[in-house]
Design an enzyme around this catalytic site. Structure first.
Site, PDB file in Angstrom:
ATOM      1  N   GLY A  42       2.558   0.179   1.084  1.00  0.00           N
ATOM      2  CA  GLY A  42       3.948   0.580   1.258  1.00  0.00           C
ATOM      3  C   GLY A  42       4.109   2.089   1.311  1.00  0.00           C
ATOM      4  CB  SER A  43       7.083   4.162   2.014  1.00  0.00           C
ATOM      5  OG  SER A  43       7.928   3.668   0.990  1.00  0.00           O
ATOM      6  CB  THR A  44       5.851   4.536  -3.190  1.00  0.00           C
ATOM      7  OG1 THR A  44       7.238   4.333  -2.891  1.00  0.00           O
ATOM      8  CG2 THR A  44       5.756   5.515  -4.354  1.00  0.00           C
TER       9      THR A  44
ATOM     10  CB  ALA B 104       7.759  -1.912  -7.851  1.00  0.00           C
ATOM     11  CG  ASP B 105       9.944  -4.286  -2.860  1.00  0.00           C
ATOM     12  OD1 ASP B 105      10.026  -3.330  -2.071  1.00  0.00           O
ATOM     13  OD2 ASP B 105       9.100  -5.183  -2.754  1.00  0.00           O
TER      14      ASP B 105
ATOM     15  N   GLY C  39       6.447  -7.061  -2.657  1.00  0.00           N
ATOM     16  CA  GLY C  39       6.224  -7.906  -1.494  1.00  0.00           C
ATOM     17  C   GLY C  39       7.138  -7.640  -0.326  1.00  0.00           C
TER      18      GLY C  39
ATOM     19  N   GLY D 103       6.716  -5.458   1.712  1.00  0.00           N
ATOM     20  CA  GLY D 103       5.792  -5.182   2.813  1.00  0.00           C
ATOM     21  C   GLY D 103       4.863  -6.333   3.142  1.00  0.00           C
TER      22      GLY D 103
ATOM     23  CD  GLU E 165       1.502  -5.184  -2.635  1.00  0.00           C
ATOM     24  OE1 GLU E 165       1.777  -4.223  -1.910  1.00  0.00           O
ATOM     25  OE2 GLU E 165       2.375  -5.946  -3.099  1.00  0.00           O
TER      26      GLU E 165
ATOM     27  CE  LYS F 143      12.308   1.032  -4.106  1.00  0.00           C
ATOM     28  NZ  LYS F 143      12.700   2.360  -3.660  1.00  0.00           N
TER      29      LYS F 143
END
EC number: 5.3.1.6
Length: 223
Positions: free
Chosen positions: A33-35, A87-88, A99, A101, A107, A125
């Site tokens: 993911g982006s982070t 994390a989302d 999830g 992504g 993961e 978040k």
């Protein structure tokens, strides 16, 4: 600070946290993911300080390799000190929803192996109760309708994520409108549905450390 700046700050904080504990035999688990991408970019500045990485997705593996960081198959790795991922959503107990992504299964596997799971996220978040972000569930394709019916029984509104296949060749169902007051119990219930590979609740194995990017700097929360 912008959200991107917060992500970069927590990514650098994660590198600063693990770097003193790495040696030339260390292998680092890396999320998706982006982070996580910000973490990869920061980690690449120190690629001589460790052996290599285990990737939680094909996209992450490609980014690591692009930086010249060796990528190992998890089955060949006996010791994984750290897993770093975004994390989302996270609650104060470091139970997570992940999830967004579509990489949740890999993961979760890498997180299960790692001794220390470090979650990196911006302040948006952190939530009092998980569930505002729809919960992703990875599903064997032929079980899609069956799993959706069972998720309705659990109080959710399942939506098939069209056009998405996971790295494992499966589909994603996103479950909306869940008030997740007992994440461990719900994680177990959903995983018990025939046809579910796994779901995006990381509660049976939550994060050990949450590095949270805020306008006042990076805050450290521990489970």
């Amino acid at each position: 600070m912008t959200q991107d700046q917060l992500k970069q700050a927590v990514a650098q904080a994660a590198v600063d946290l693990i770097l003193p504990k790495l040696d030339d035999k260390s292998i680092v688990g890396v999320g998706t993911g982006s982070t996580a991408n910000c973490f990869i970019d920061a980690l690449a500045q120190h690629k001589g300080a460790f052996d290599g990485a285990v990737a939680s997705s094909e996209a992450t593996a490609a980014r690591l390799k692009g930086h010249g960081i060796p990528v190992y198959e998890l089955n060949t790795v006996s010791d994984l000190e750290f897993y770093v991922d975004g994390a989302d959503e996270s609650d104060e107990h470091l139970n997570l929803i992940k999830g967004g992504g579509a990489a949740l299964t890999r993961e979760k596997i890498v997180a299960a192996v790692a001794k220390t799971f470090i979650c990196i996220a911006d302040a948006s978040k952190l939530v009092p109760v998980l569930g505002a972000f729809p919960l992703p569930v990875e599903v064997i394709p032929m079980a899609r309708s069956h799993v959706a019916r069972e998720l309705v029984k659990l109080g959710g509104d399942p939506v098939y994520r069209e056009g998405v296949l996971t790295d494992n060749g499966n589909i994603i169902i996103d479950v909306f409108n869940l008030q997740i007051t007992n994440p461990v119990e719900l994680e177990t219930q959903i995983n018990a549905i025939v046809g579910v590979v796994t779901n995006g609740l990381f509660a049976a194995r939550p994060a050990d450390v949450l590095l949270l990017g805020t306008s006042e700097g990076v805050k450290t929360l521990k489970a």
